[in-house]
Design an enzyme around this catalytic site. Structure first.
Site, PDB file in Angstrom:
ATOM      1  CG  HIS B  70      -2.070  -0.833   1.195  1.00 53.67           C
ATOM      2  ND1 HIS B  70      -2.798  -1.637   2.133  1.00 53.67           N
ATOM      3  CD2 HIS B  70      -2.821  -1.486   0.023  1.00 53.67           C
ATOM      4  CE1 HIS B  70      -3.494  -2.207   1.779  1.00 53.67           C
ATOM      5  NE2 HIS B  70      -3.558  -2.292   0.392  1.00 53.67           N
ATOM      6  CD  GLU B  73      -0.371   0.716   4.695  1.00 52.39           C
ATOM      7  OE1 GLU B  73       0.102  -0.080   4.727  1.00 52.39           O
ATOM      8  OE2 GLU B  73      -2.037   0.769   4.177  1.00 52.39           O
ATOM      9  NE  ARG B 128      -6.231   0.597   0.407  1.00 54.08           N
ATOM     10  CZ  ARG B 128      -6.012  -0.100   1.377  1.00 54.08           C
ATOM     11  NH1 ARG B 128      -5.455   0.161   2.525  1.00 54.08           N
ATOM     12  NH2 ARG B 128      -6.830  -1.390   1.641  1.00 54.08           N
ATOM     13  CG  HIS B 197      -0.129  -4.039   5.168  1.00 57.47           C
ATOM     14  ND1 HIS B 197      -1.087  -3.608   4.135  1.00 57.47           N
ATOM     15  CD2 HIS B 197       0.020  -5.123   4.913  1.00 57.47           C
ATOM     16  CE1 HIS B 197      -1.251  -4.440   3.301  1.00 57.47           C
ATOM     17  NE2 HIS B 197      -0.408  -5.503   3.665  1.00 57.47           N
ATOM     18  CE1 TYR B 249     -10.058  -3.873   6.420  1.00 58.29           C
ATOM     19  CE2 TYR B 249     -10.325  -2.196   8.097  1.00 58.29           C
ATOM     20  CZ  TYR B 249      -9.812  -2.610   7.027  1.00 58.29           C
ATOM     21  OH  TYR B 249      -8.820  -1.918   6.401  1.00 58.29           O
ATOM     22  CD  GLU B 271      -2.214  -2.892   8.583  1.00 56.06           C
ATOM     23  OE1 GLU B 271      -1.618  -1.742   8.757  1.00 56.06           O
ATOM     24  OE2 GLU B 271      -3.139  -3.284   7.804  1.00 56.06           O
TER      25      GLU B 271
END
Lengths: 93, 310
Positions: B70, B73, B128, B197, B249, B271
């Site tokens: 992405h 990031e 992104r 990420h 999610y 993350e």
């Protein structure tokens, strides 16, 4: 270069399934051009949304009128970008 | 001055060109350990490079690490740079890493989405996706972490080409994804697949496309918890551990779901440190602390993989 002047990032504290559903409906509204950094999926997790300046009033009214609590996490995205760019320029010097 | 790997400023964000030049200098400084492989080109024809850390042997069991899928990031790519340097400089000094590299190879892709990364530097810092064009829409790009052949097109990915989580027209439609898929499949001996990420401090394992537990969930959970425990020893940074679906999610078409289904058991996604207060604009003075704490977790996972062959 795209500017983000006045864009804010809102952190929404979802409390109920109904609020989740309402936020999901916002996500589907293409006109608002919202950029969901954290999507509405669970009442345990916050929802982070970058809201373009042009949509701020609509989104805030929507949240307030549905009693969905939120805070402004980033007040002006462009300010942060400018700071970062200045920092990068200083580094390169 | 930054072309030499020893004088490079790891506490700053860099352009793709600078990162690619630095990779050459890393290879030049550690010729017996590091090689640079081109695994293909991006949609806009930029080379896609993987750094291979190997002490020899033929098709040894290996660990895959990618960063920057992405584009926005940025602390992910910056952590990739720092990590590459750490592996190169600690080999021969750090006993555990040395024993790892004497048994296994490590492949590290620092900029998995080069077109997107360049676009974040030149046109839109919040970009992104990839930069591919599709017939019938003016919107560009596909979310490369919704484009893998793992529950493709399911919940948690958008059909709308203008969305930031658009899954693309078909699995592996993005050449950036396809290049990694081909490389990993043709290698055939990856034992771990780790994707880096950066937002909201999580360490996740499969699945994202389904909320059902994978067969190895208890083991992956335990490995993940041990890794974040190691991570937190440096600055006390707090991470959540769990399956993608359960702790963040439902998201279909993700890379680690694909790698797990391919048989790569130790599949994880990080993350990195980012509370959201800065969005994807983590201040540059947090790059080295972020990379340093992440290294402790990465090393913990890699040691486990080394010690638990399958």
């Amino acid at each position: 270069r795209q500017l983000f002047v006045g864009d804010q990032v809102l952190r929404v504290a979802v409390e109920t399934e109904e609020q989740l559903r309402l936020l999901a409906s916002l996500e589907e509204d293409e006109i608002l051009q919202l950029d969901f950094w954290l999507h509405p999926v669970s009442s345990d997790l916050p929802v982070d949304i970058r809201v373009p300046f042009a949509s701020l009033q609509t989104v805030k009214v929507f949240l307030e009128s549905n009693d969905i609590p939120y805070t402004v996490m980033i007040k002006d995205v462009q300010d942060l970008l400018d700071e970062e760019e200045a920092e990068m320029e200083a580094d390169s010097v | 001055r930054e072309r030499g790997s020893k004088s490079f400023n790891f506490a700053a964000y860099h352009t793709l060109e600078t990162i690619y030049q630095w990779m050459d200098s890393l290879v030049a400084d550690h010729p017996s350990l590091v090689t640079k492989l081109q695994i293909g080109s991006s949609y806009e024809n930029r080379p896609m490079y993987v750094l291979k850390f190997s002490t020899g042997g033929d098709n040894r069991p290996a660990i895959w690490i990618d960063a920057g899928i992405h584009a926005r990031e940025w602390v992910s790519q910056a952590t990739g740079v720092w990590t590459a340097n750490k592996i190169a400089t600690d080999y021969g000094r750090d006993t555990s890493l040395t024993s790892l590299l004497n048994k296994m190879d490590v492949f590290l892709m620092i900029v998995t989405n080069p077109d997107g990364y360049v676009f974040t530097h030149t046109s839109n810092r919040m970009w992104r996706k990839t930069r591919s064009r599709l017939p019938g829409t003016t919107c560009r790009g596909v979310d490369p972490n919704r484009n893998w052949d793992a529950g493709f097109g399911g919940p948690g990915a958008s059909r709308n080409p203008c969305s930031d989580s658009y899954h693309g027209p078909s699995p592996h439609s993005e050449v950036e994804v396809d290049n990694v898929v081909n490389f990993v499949q043709s290698h055939g001996n990856f034992k771990s697949f780790i994707s880096i990420h950066a937002y909201s401090q999580l360490l996740m394992y499969p699945y994202g496309y389904s909320c059902n537990d994978v067969p190895d969930a208890p083991e992956l959970d335990s490995v993940g918890r041990s890794a974040v425990k190691a991570l937190s020893t440096l600055f006390g940074t707090s991470y959540k551990v769990g399956s993608i679906c359960k702790i963040i999610y439902q998201a279909s078409g993700g890379s680690i779901d694909w790698s797990y289904n391919l048989g790569i058991k130790y599949s994880f996604a990080f993350e990195l440190r980012d509370t959201g207060r800065y969005g994807f604009l983590l201040p540059a003075n947090q790059i080295v602390p972020t990379a340093s704490e992440t290294w402790l977790a990465l090393k913990n996972i890699m040691e486990y993989v080394r010690d638990h062959p399958y």
